[in-house]
Design a protein around this motif. Structure first.
Motif, mmCIF file in Angstrom:
data_model
loop_
_atom_site.group_PDB
_atom_site.id
_atom_site.type_symbol
_atom_site.label_atom_id
_atom_site.label_comp_id
_atom_site.label_asym_id
_atom_site.label_seq_id
_atom_site.Cartn_x
_atom_site.Cartn_y
_atom_site.Cartn_z
ATOM 1 N N ASP A 93 40.305 -9.422 48.937
ATOM 2 C CA ASP A 93 40.176 -10.307 47.772
ATOM 3 C C ASP A 93 39.183 -11.444 47.977
ATOM 4 N N GLU A 94 38.765 -11.682 49.219
ATOM 5 C CA GLU A 94 37.786 -12.759 49.423
ATOM 6 C C GLU A 94 36.404 -12.220 49.100
ATOM 7 N N MET A 124 46.670 -10.386 53.202
ATOM 8 C CA MET A 124 47.034 -11.237 52.072
ATOM 9 C C MET A 124 46.189 -10.896 50.856
ATOM 10 N N ASP A 147 43.009 -5.671 53.665
ATOM 11 C CA ASP A 147 43.292 -7.052 54.019
ATOM 12 C C ASP A 147 44.815 -7.228 53.903
HETATM 13 CA CA CA Z 1 43.050 -12.124 51.551
#
Ligand code: CA
Length: 227
Positions: free
Chosen positions: A8-9, A53, A51
């Motif tokens: 998500d980054e 988180m 990933d």
């Molecule tokens: Ca993350």
């Protein structure tokens, strides 16, 4: 090799996509757990990079759910350095390997190469199922019982390799089309049936009892009921 990246980054994801494409991997990227799970369950990926988180669902949950549905795609989990226990949870969850952020790209690529070899599940370059063996180097298909062997085309080989990697499961025509021909494969869609018939002819040529069964309206499955 087709990779799934769930991260998500934004900047991290973008950098990884660029790096992996430079290394000639085909990469699909999702930035949340829900779409990430749906993607890994499509079962068209050779390796998944998750990933931990993530919005929607974390990487461990994705791995657990995918394994429950018998998805065997090797999973590389990306964990933050502070989450040391993740290492344990990650391996328990069905992940095959983990990498602590921040990591060196060299390290990531080495892990991916190792997992890629595992995908092929080859012992000394030979894949086997039922009474057949596939030689990964020469693309030879052989049957132990009959002693016959034949050389496969690259596509026939990849079809059998994909079916063996997912033994016991039905693969849809769409999964096969995407896996063997890639996305944007509309024009190739009918080729699945054509190549299935070629591949079956090779199986009967070597007098194998292993068969590619068509499951009406669903897809194909490798079966060997008789050995
Ligand atoms: Ca993350």
């Amino acid at each position: 090799m087709r990779l799934l990246l769930v991260e998500d980054e934004k900047r991290m994801a973008q950098a990884l996509c660029e790096l992996l494409r430079l290394e000639k991997y085909e990469v699909d990227h999702y930035d949340d757990g829900i779409n990430g799970l749906a993607a890994i369950e499509s079962n068209i990926y050779d390796i998944a990079i998750l990933d931990v988180m993530l919005p929607g669902m974390n990487g461990f949950e994705i791995a657990q759910k995918a394994r429950k549905r018998s998805i065997v795609t090797p999973i590389l989990m990306l964990t933050a350095k502070a989450e040391l226990d993740d290492k344990v949870t990650g391996l328990d969850s069905g992940a095959d390997d983990y990498l602590t952020k921040p990591f060196m790209t060299k390290e990531l690529l080495a892990r991916l190469r190792a997992l890629g070899r595992r995908t092929l599940n080859a012992t000394d370059g030979v894949l086997s199922y039922g009474d057949i063996k596939l030689e990964t180097g020469t693309l030879a298909l052989s049957c132990a019982a009959s002693g016959e062997s034949v050389r496969l085309s690259e596509k026939e080989y990849r079809i059998l390799e994909y079916l063996i990697a997912n033994k016991g499961q039905i693969l849809t025509r769409e999964q096969l089309a995407v896996k063997i021909w890639g996305f944007d494969s509309d024009s190739e869609y009918n080729n699945v049936e054509v190549y299935m018939s070629f591949t079956r002819k090779k199986l009967s040529f070597v007098k194998a009892k292993t068969e590619i069964k068509a499951v009406r309206g669903v897809g194909y499955e490798l079966r060997c009921d008789d050995v």
